[in-house]
Design an enzyme around this catalytic site. Structure first.
Site, mmCIF file in Angstrom:
data_model
loop_
_atom_site.group_PDB
_atom_site.id
_atom_site.type_symbol
_atom_site.label_atom_id
_atom_site.label_comp_id
_atom_site.label_asym_id
_atom_site.label_seq_id
_atom_site.Cartn_x
_atom_site.Cartn_y
_atom_site.Cartn_z
ATOM 1 N N HIS A 30 74.435 82.914 21.218
ATOM 2 C CA HIS A 30 74.794 83.418 19.892
ATOM 3 C C HIS A 30 75.390 82.285 19.074
ATOM 4 O O HIS A 30 76.232 81.525 19.559
ATOM 5 C CB HIS A 30 75.807 84.561 20.011
ATOM 6 C CG HIS A 30 76.357 84.993 18.682
ATOM 7 N ND1 HIS A 30 77.682 84.876 18.329
ATOM 8 C CD2 HIS A 30 75.726 85.534 17.589
ATOM 9 C CE1 HIS A 30 77.854 85.332 17.101
ATOM 10 N NE2 HIS A 30 76.694 85.735 16.638
ATOM 11 N N SER A 31 74.926 82.167 17.839
ATOM 12 C CA SER A 31 75.439 81.161 16.914
ATOM 13 C C SER A 31 75.334 79.763 17.546
ATOM 14 O O SER A 31 74.271 79.366 18.004
ATOM 15 C CB SER A 31 76.874 81.522 16.524
ATOM 16 O OG SER A 31 77.346 80.696 15.488
ATOM 17 N N MET A 32 76.444 79.039 17.639
ATOM 18 C CA MET A 32 76.397 77.687 18.189
ATOM 19 C C MET A 32 76.063 77.679 19.677
ATOM 20 O O MET A 32 75.691 76.633 20.224
ATOM 21 C CB MET A 32 77.733 76.985 17.952
ATOM 22 C CG MET A 32 78.018 76.663 16.500
ATOM 23 S SD MET A 32 76.810 75.549 15.767
ATOM 24 C CE MET A 32 77.219 74.030 16.630
#
Length: 609
Positions: free
Chosen positions: A169-171
């Protein structure tokens, strides 16, 4: 005393800026995501790390997820399932794994194949890795150690895995791709990466030189090794669309970073069976997206090894089916029959009209509806050259085309058209559509819809029509005309308008001029003179805005007899190397109503864009 011009200009500018900020932060659809629920109390069992790793990364931890009896089962770490490692993003929690993990557990319990996924999650101390690049190297190296440790838990399994599925998720998605840049990393340990709202192209906030350098290193590596080290690695990236105000959709694309043969990029608004925009945190728990992701993960499992298939092309076919082009099937099918045999005992009903509609609360027995292909007509000077087929039939092979031979009153076999279907919202309606040119049917004389026995409502629409009458070109006004034709609503009534008569199922409007985010409009679709008074919950208007240069199509639905308002804008501008093709607004209509369409400019949306 009159205010100086500069003050008037400043106040007006501040007002426009405020309107734009409001539109950006508030003026989007309500969260359409359903919640995911745990059926038993979730447990995050801490895994002991090797002393060497623990001393090197004292701030990080590894956990395995469990519920109830399953938690007690996996606590021994003698595992036999399919390993999945969740990597949280900037300030993210390892507990965010629970949505995917819990749904996987329930789906495994109800699955005939009994595939079991073991979900692990790394606790990265909720570090702000999206703001400071000095943290990402340590996170990447710790994840590498975790992957090696996870695979060691399957040493006694009858069919041990050789790779781990990564969900970031995300980074966390960037950390997953960064693994391959480590000198000691074996690329065979990871062949499947699924990322949620990950900024692959560049940092969402580019304020740190270390982070920028890390991005350059990762993306350069992936470009240079696409056909060597990374040739068997498949990546899925989903952006959240308009609701994600932290990572805009353009940053989540894999274009130019991952080979187009090994990467799938899309927006959650475009994903079949989801059709929702997700904010940055909602991306991990949105039930519609969790279900799509889990269906895809089950479909990439080899039934012989009970592990992720080593066939990268097959994984890509599965991902394209679930995230891009779902034809209505819950499960991806590798071998779709090209020809169907028609049972001579099933009734054969011929429907002669250009528009055939059928609706029944249930089907007590199976029927074949045979619609003759119209090659010529005396009613219109315009050639009928297109057909649209819409239905909610759940049968996988439900429509085909056949050639009726001389002295035959029915076909004995037909060419399967079911794979050409495209799923349509709303969710749970099972609605799907096929659009094609009649010339694609070759010498076929009939379109055959297979309406199988069902206790649920069955609807079928088949319409043959001239494309020139339904594919229209609208030249949208430019920015200089925004305030002239928008507020109050069309002062000079110069907005684009269209009158649609009854018995029309489909229209496509090619919107020339809509090639960048700085233009925004609203489509107002008003039903009129509906011959039908009441309709089922899922009957109404479906509209979709297709963006040809990216997988950022948006969908909308308004119920029968209700006026629909649909935002007409794009998230990413048209690339310079894109083909000269316009954005187009498609409308799938209820044929019992006439419609009035008006396209007006939206200054507030413009400022938000």
């Amino acid at each position: 005393m009159a205010l100086p011009i500069r003050y008037i200009f400043a106040i007006a500018s501040l007002g426009l800026l405020s309107a734009g900020i409001y539109d950006y932060l508030k003026n989007f659809e309500e969260n359409g995501c359903e919640m995911t629920w745990m059926f038993e109390y979730p447990k995050y069992i801490k895994i002991h790390m090797d002393d060497r790793v623990a001393r090197r990364f004292p701030q990080y931890r590894l956990h395995i997820y469990g519920e109830g009896e399953y938690a007690r089962k996996v606590s021994s770490l003698k595992l036999t399932g399919i390993p999945v490692l969740f990597i949280p993003g900037n300030a993210g929690s390892y507990r965010q794994v629970r949505s995917l993990a819990s749904v996987a557990l329930r789906k495994a319990e109800s699955s005939r194949t009994k595939f079991e996924f073991n979900y692990f999650s790394v606790n990265l101390n909720e570090e702000l890795v999206g703001l400071f690049g000095g943290l990402i190297q340590d996170q990447t190296e710790f994840v590498h150690e975790c992957i090696k440790l996870i695979l060691s838990f399957y040493a006694g399994a009858p069919k041990p895995p050789t790779s781990v599925i990564l969900v970031g998720h995300s980074m966390g998605g960037l950390v997953a791709r960064a693994l391959f840049t480590l000198p000691t990393f074996d690329p065979r340990l990871v062949t499947t990466i699924i990322t949620q709202a990950t900024p692959h192209q560049a940092p969402a906030i580019a304020i740190d030189s270390l982070l920028n350098s890390f991005y350059d290193e990762i993306n350069t590596y992936w470009r240079l090794h696409a056909n060597s080290t990374l040739r068997d690695v498949t990546v899925v990236s989903t952006g959240g669309g308009y609701r994600d105000i932290l990572v805009r959709n353009g940053l989540t694309t894999l274009k130019g970073v991952v080979s187009q043969h090994r990467g799938v990029s899309t927006s959650t608004m475009s994903v079949p069976k989801a059709w929702v925009s997700t904010d940055h945190l909602c991306a991990v728990w949105c039930r519609q997206m969790v279900l799509v992701t889990k269906r895809a993960m089950f479909d990439i499992i080899d039934p012989n090894t009970h592990q992720v298939t080593t066939d990268a092309d097959r994984r890509m076919r599965v991902f394209r089916h679930h995230f891009l082009t779902n034809s209505g099937s819950q499960k991806h099918r590798e071998n779709i029959p090209g020809e169907l045999t028609l049972d001579p005992k099933i009734p054969w009903e011929v429907k002669q009209n250009k528009l055939f509609r059928f609706s029944a609360e249930k089907m007590s027995s199976t029927k074949y509806f045979a619609v003759p292909v119209i090659r010529e007509t005396e009613e219109s000077a315009v050639e009928i050259d297109s057909v649209i087929i819409m239905s909610n039939i759940t049968r996988q092979d439900w429509v085909c085309a056949c050639t009726l031979k001389e002295k035959q009153d029915r076909c004995t076999s037909c060419i399967n058209l079911s794979a050409k279907a495209q799923s349509l919202p709303p969710n749970y309606s099972n609605k799907k559509v096929i659009r094609m040119y009649l010339k694609e049917l070759g010498e076929a004389t009939h379109i055959v819809v297979i309406a199988a026995h069902s206790n649920q409502k069955v609807e079928v629409v088949v319409e043959q029509y001239p494309m020139i009458e339904r594919h229209l070109i609208f030249n949208l006004p430019g920015i200089y005309y925004y305030f002239i034709i928008s507020y109050p609503v069309s002062v000079l009534d110069m907005a684009a308008m269209l009158q649609i008569r009854n018995d029309s199922v489909y229209y496509s409007l090619h919107l020339t001029g809509l090639d960048g985010p700085m233009r925004a409009y609203t489509a107002h679709i008003t039903p009129r003179r509906c011959r039908k008074l009441h309709a089922a919950e899922y009957e109404g208007i479906v509209y979709t805005l297709n963006v040809p240069w990216s997988n950022e199509s948006t969908y909308g639905f308004s119920k029968f007899r209700e006026t629909g308002q649909f935002p007409v804008k794009v998230q990413s501008g048209k690339p310079r190397d894109a083909e000269d093709e316009a954005v187009h607004l498609e409308m799938f209509l209820h044929p019992s109503c006439s419609y009035h369409l008006k396209l007006t400019t939206s200054p507030v949306h413009v400022m938000g864009q």
